[in-house]
Design a protein around this motif. Sequence first.
Motif, PDB file in Angstrom:
ATOM      1  N   GLU A  10     -20.814  14.727   3.297  1.00  5.37           N
ATOM      2  CA  GLU A  10     -21.695  13.571   3.460  1.00  5.37           C
ATOM      3  C   GLU A  10     -20.978  12.259   3.171  1.00  5.37           C
ATOM      4  O   GLU A  10     -21.287  11.213   3.782  1.00  5.37           O
ATOM      5  N   SER A  11     -20.007  12.289   2.277  1.00  5.86           N
ATOM      6  CA  SER A  11     -19.280  11.058   1.935  1.00  5.86           C
ATOM      7  C   SER A  11     -18.471  10.510   3.109  1.00  5.86           C
ATOM      8  O   SER A  11     -18.079   9.339   3.115  1.00  5.86           O
ATOM      9  N   TRP A  12     -18.206  11.349   4.112  1.00  8.04           N
ATOM     10  CA  TRP A  12     -17.448  10.907   5.286  1.00  8.04           C
ATOM     11  C   TRP A  12     -18.300  10.069   6.240  1.00  8.04           C
ATOM     12  O   TRP A  12     -17.767   9.327   7.052  1.00  8.04           O
ATOM     13  N   VAL A  13     -19.609  10.224   6.184  1.00  5.74           N
ATOM     14  CA  VAL A  13     -20.486   9.689   7.226  1.00  5.74           C
ATOM     15  C   VAL A  13     -20.318   8.194   7.446  1.00  5.74           C
ATOM     16  O   VAL A  13     -20.118   7.747   8.591  1.00  5.74           O
TER      17      VAL A  13
ATOM     18  N   VAL B  30     -18.538  23.354  19.723  1.00  7.72           N
ATOM     19  CA  VAL B  30     -19.140  22.450  18.753  1.00  7.72           C
ATOM     20  C   VAL B  30     -20.627  22.331  19.065  1.00  7.72           C
ATOM     21  O   VAL B  30     -21.024  22.118  20.217  1.00  7.72           O
ATOM     22  N   ALA B  31     -21.458  22.492  18.045  1.00  3.29           N
ATOM     23  CA  ALA B  31     -22.907  22.387  18.244  1.00  3.29           C
ATOM     24  C   ALA B  31     -23.295  20.925  18.489  1.00  3.29           C
ATOM     25  O   ALA B  31     -22.562  19.997  18.132  1.00  3.29           O
ATOM     26  N   THR B  32     -24.468  20.739  19.089  1.00  7.55           N
ATOM     27  CA  THR B  32     -24.954  19.382  19.346  1.00  7.55           C
ATOM     28  C   THR B  32     -26.383  19.167  18.853  1.00  7.55           C
ATOM     29  O   THR B  32     -26.819  18.015  18.752  1.00  7.55           O
ATOM     30  N   SER B  33     -27.106  20.241  18.528  1.00 10.52           N
ATOM     31  CA  SER B  33     -28.531  20.039  18.234  1.00 10.52           C
ATOM     32  C   SER B  33     -29.115  20.981  17.195  1.00 10.52           C
ATOM     33  O   SER B  33     -30.332  21.093  17.086  1.00 10.52           O
ATOM     34  N   THR B  34     -28.291  21.656  16.401  1.00  9.31           N
ATOM     35  CA  THR B  34     -28.815  22.652  15.468  1.00  9.31           C
ATOM     36  C   THR B  34     -29.079  22.073  14.083  1.00  9.31           C
ATOM     37  O   THR B  34     -30.197  22.140  13.563  1.00  9.31           O
ATOM     38  N   TYR B  35     -28.049  21.510  13.464  1.00  7.02           N
ATOM     39  CA  TYR B  35     -28.171  21.055  12.077  1.00  7.02           C
ATOM     40  C   TYR B  35     -28.415  19.542  12.043  1.00  7.02           C
ATOM     41  O   TYR B  35     -27.801  18.786  12.809  1.00  7.02           O
ATOM     42  N   GLY B  36     -29.304  19.107  11.139  1.00 11.71           N
ATOM     43  CA  GLY B  36     -29.707  17.708  11.147  1.00 11.71           C
ATOM     44  C   GLY B  36     -29.447  16.939   9.879  1.00 11.71           C
ATOM     45  O   GLY B  36     -29.812  15.767   9.789  1.00 11.71           O
ATOM     46  N   TYR B  37     -28.822  17.509   8.859  1.00 13.03           N
ATOM     47  CA  TYR B  37     -28.596  16.803   7.602  1.00 13.03           C
ATOM     48  C   TYR B  37     -27.432  15.806   7.747  1.00 13.03           C
ATOM     49  O   TYR B  37     -26.637  15.905   8.705  1.00 13.03           O
ATOM     50  N   PRO B  38     -27.293  14.848   6.837  1.00 12.52           N
ATOM     51  CA  PRO B  38     -26.182  13.894   6.914  1.00 12.52           C
ATOM     52  C   PRO B  38     -24.831  14.603   6.895  1.00 12.52           C
ATOM     53  O   PRO B  38     -24.549  15.403   6.000  1.00 12.52           O
ATOM     54  N   GLY B  39     -24.020  14.334   7.890  1.00 13.40           N
ATOM     55  CA  GLY B  39     -22.722  14.993   8.032  1.00 13.40           C
ATOM     56  C   GLY B  39     -22.744  16.178   8.959  1.00 13.40           C
ATOM     57  O   GLY B  39     -21.693  16.749   9.258  1.00 13.40           O
ATOM     58  N   ALA B  40     -23.940  16.574   9.433  1.00 12.75           N
ATOM     59  CA  ALA B  40     -24.040  17.649  10.422  1.00 12.75           C
ATOM     60  C   ALA B  40     -23.885  17.073  11.823  1.00 12.75           C
ATOM     61  O   ALA B  40     -23.899  15.854  12.026  1.00 12.75           O
ATOM     62  N   GLU B  41     -23.763  17.952  12.810  1.00 15.31           N
ATOM     63  CA  GLU B  41     -23.430  17.502  14.156  1.00 15.31           C
ATOM     64  C   GLU B  41     -24.470  16.582  14.775  1.00 15.31           C
ATOM     65  O   GLU B  41     -24.127  15.586  15.437  1.00 15.31           O
TER      66      GLU B  41
END
Length: 342
Positions: free
Chosen positions: A264-267, A290-301
């Motif tokens: 998350e610190s990279w965002v 690479v996923a485009t729509s699965t994970y939604g937390y900060p730092g996810a795709e």
Amino acid sequence: MRIIVVGLGGTIAMTGHRNGGVAPTLSASELVEAVPGLSEAGIELDVRSFRNRPGAALTLGDLGELLSLLRESFAAGAAGAVVTQGTDTIEETAYALSLLHTGDEPIVVTGAMRNPTLAGADGPANLSAAVRVAADPGARGLGCLVVLADEIHAADRVRKTHTTSVATFASPNGGPLGYLAEGRAHLLNRPARRYTLPGESLAAPARGTRLPAVPTADDGPLAAPARVTLYTATLGDDGSLLPLLAERSDGLVIAALGVGHVPESWVPHLEAAARRIPVVLASRTGGGRVATSTYGYPGAERDLIARGLIPAGFLDPYKARLLLQILLTAGHPDIPGAFAHS
């Protein structure tokens, strides 16, 4: 049928060095002469020694000059080409050649994992197989191929997976296109599409002084290669180096964790970089998309793409870096669109 064989050096051409170890010394003609039965294959060979360097020493400039030579040979009637080089960079050089070669003539890249001074040297067998694939009508239209250990790989799929094994090359996404058996190429599947960069996409350089060393697909020169940095996500890295890297780069490729995740610190650093330069999101795993729509937390795709990062699709980080470098160098107008084809 005429095939051009071009030697660039690498382990396949190495013999003992006065300071110990081995170094590239053999000419392309010497490599061809060491292959049993090749002269009786009914294939006319045009053999050229072009470079004699280890794979790690090759540059985009070398590839540009190589492409010019190959295009001249194809225009003069050569049906295909074989390039021998060091295996360290085959997965990258083959992909660059595949992007810039728009003709139907196959370019087959090969090398060796065991140098000629060792028992069981694999260079002669790999060279024989490569010539036979390059001469096979079924290889036309496939762009650049990598042939080692009797396996035929697509340039955009292949990876070197082991430091010493003769079976080091594999294609995690889709597997080999075919195999060599009894001296013949057997192509069992073909890619659904082939992505190339035609001349009109490479006409306008983005930066730097135009150099004759890296021609486009239509023989015009590319600009001085863009600076593209590859940075790998690792456990506990706070991302504090990212602003410095982005400031000194024309483009950035992130080899992310899993399907496209970073700490998350990279965002904020990546979001700021993506406002100034293209930032591509790849996976360090080397296989899968690479996923485009699965994970939604900060730092996810989902979060990173919404902040401007470009997903690399099935391209591994090394190939994503090469594609971005070529696109930036050429001034390509639609970098996200180009990666959408990967």
